[in-house]
Scaffold this active site. Structure first.
Site, PDB file in Angstrom:
ATOM      1  CE  LYS A 276      45.996-119.456-100.165  1.00 60.25           C
ATOM      2  NZ  LYS A 276      47.367-119.076-100.577  1.00 60.25           N
ATOM      3  CG  ASP A 332      46.295-120.626-103.901  1.00 60.82           C
ATOM      4  OD1 ASP A 332      46.002-119.903-104.875  1.00 60.82           O
ATOM      5  OD2 ASP A 332      47.211-120.350-103.105  1.00 60.82           O
ATOM      6  CB  CYS A 385      47.928-114.771-106.132  1.00 60.18           C
ATOM      7  SG  CYS A 385      48.995-115.889-107.073  1.00 60.18           S
TER       8      CYS A 385
END
Length: 457
Positions: A276, A332, A385
């Site tokens: 990212k 994240d 995730c």
């Protein structure tokens, strides 16, 4: 289909001149030994398969091909662990023998080859028997192991035909969690998709159509390229030139939600290994990549150097980082990673509800830090995730209830290639492994991701 074992091979595994089962010099045996060791270590210590393989592999002296074979055996074993364990247990009247050393992981590794890999049955059986002989505890069960593996080979078609329960290769707690969160039909589709080999996606700095053609890839509606064939990544055109990097198509979406403008100051929290960060830098942002792991940041730095991209790199616990607020923040967050089970099947067998709940607390602290680092009018994207709502939807609802100075900015289908099924009723991103269907199972699906875009008022 694997080759059939001859009667002679079933009764007499290859022997050396002294009549003993061959040792570690037998071709292919070191790779099988590493695979069994990785399976054993991952199950006992609840460690990541790739980290375990990387740690153990040097002591086996394998070339690249054998090391890759060992990893493939271990990954296949975890992808189909429920099926393998059920097949083994059904054929051992008294269960696995006690105090048998490496008997169980050797059987699991061999069963993975016999049932699911293109390995001749006689090679899988012979090398497993050789391996059993090397440990005094397991050598007492050579006959048992030999009979078990021969029976698995003989009954392979029946075993695979009977493995129809989509949750057979999913731990019960995960199956229950997904059924409660998504309903039984969707949960079954998720579990079923995890049995397939994962796709291989890349993100490009520019000219996605051109690179899709050069690499014989499928250009996805989101802009990622999905490679049609498995190849050595480093040997593909554009790798040495830094034109692209490997990144799951779903993992590439959170950066798109930030709508980055050139020159904006962007913080990428928990940034390593850097996919990212690379996306943000390629868009012209002034990126600060933050992670508390020095070794993981070294990998991020190496990736940026290959790609010819730059970012400020900070080794710091993001919850303790104090700096001028940014135009946008991407978090994240560390999570249970259950959305990556198709790519990392060991996750299903190494994580527990307790692990998830501990991570939920950490995510909340990181989200508080990300909020402090977002300027008024700025954007904050939180993503994980994970397929677990506790780490996604519930985390954001709790945050918004406590922070009236933040509001959700719903995601529009056009921002993610028109894939409306990946947006939930609140306007957040919720990709599921069985979505994004294409012509073959390997070209279909993506990781399970959650992302919410917030604006600081």
């Amino acid at each position: 289909m694997a080759k059939e074992i001859t009667d002679d091979q079933r009764e007499h595994p290859q022997q050396d001149a002294d009549g003993d089962i061959g040792g570690a010099t037998a071709p292919g045996l070191p790779a099988r030994k590493l695979a069994a060791a990785v399976i054993d270590e991952v199950l006992r210590a609840k460690l990541a398969l790739d980290d375990t393989h990387e740690k153990l592999a040097p002591s086996y002296g394998l070339d690249a091909a054998d090391a890759a074979l060992a990893r493939a055996i271990a990954i296949t074993a975890f992808r189909h662990l429920g099926t393998i364990q059920e097949a083994i247990n059904a054929r051992l009247e008294r269960g696995s023998p006690r105090n048998s050393g490496p008997f169980e992981p050797i059987m699991v590794a061999a069963a993975a080859q016999i049932l699911f890999l293109d390995v001749p049955d006689h090679a899988a059986v012979d090398l497993a028997i050789r391996h059993l002989h090397e440990d005094a505890r397991s050598s007492r069960y050579v006959s048992l192991g030999n009979a078990l593996l021969r029976r698995l080979a003989r009954e392979r078609e029946a075993i695979l035909a009977e493995a129809v329960d989509p949750f057979l290769d999913t731990p019960e707690w995960l199956a229950q969690s997904w059924m409660e969160s998504y309903g039984e039909e969707t949960a079954a589709a998720i579990a079923k998709s995890h049995r397939d080999e994962p796709p291989l996606d890349i993100s490009v700095k520019a000219d996605a159509e051109g690179w899709a053609e050069k690499l014989d890839g499928l250009l996805l509606p989101t802009g990622s390229i999905r490679l049609r064939e498995r190849q050595s990544i480093a040997s593909l055109p554009g790798f040495d030139d830094g034109a692209w990097w490997v990144q799951d198509a779903a993992a590439a979406l959170p950066v798109r939600l930030l709508a980055v403008q050139p020159g904006e100051r962007i913080a990428d929290l928990c940034a390593a290994p850097g996919g990212k960060t690379a996306q943000l830098a390629a868009l012209g942002a002034q990126v600060t990549a933050v992670d508390r792991s020095g070794p993981r940041l070294r990998r991020l730095r190496a990736n940026l150097e290959r790609l010819g991209l730059t970012a400020e790199i900070v080794t710091k616990d993001a919850t303790l980082w104090e700096v001028e607020p940014f135009d946008a923040v991407l978090l994240d967050a560390p999570c249970s990673a259950t959305g990556t089970i198709r790519r990392h099947p060991d996750v299903a067998w190494t994580k527990s509800p307790d692990d998830r709940d501990k991570l939920v607390a950490l995510q909340a602290r990181l989200l508080e830090a990300a909020a402090r680092l977002t300027r008024p009018g700025g954007r904050l994207v939180y993503c994980t995730c994970s397929l677990e709502p506790q780490e996604g939807e519930e985390q954001i609802e709790t945050f918004l209830a406590a922070h009236p100075d933040f509001a959700r900015k719903p995601i529009e289908p056009g921002e993610i290639g028109g894939i409306g099924e990946a947006i939930n009723r609140n306007g957040d991103l919720r990709t599921l492994p069985h979505q994004l269907r294409n012509e073959t199972p390997r070209l279909s699906g993506w990781s399970g991701f959650y992302a919410s875009r917030l604006i600081r008022l």
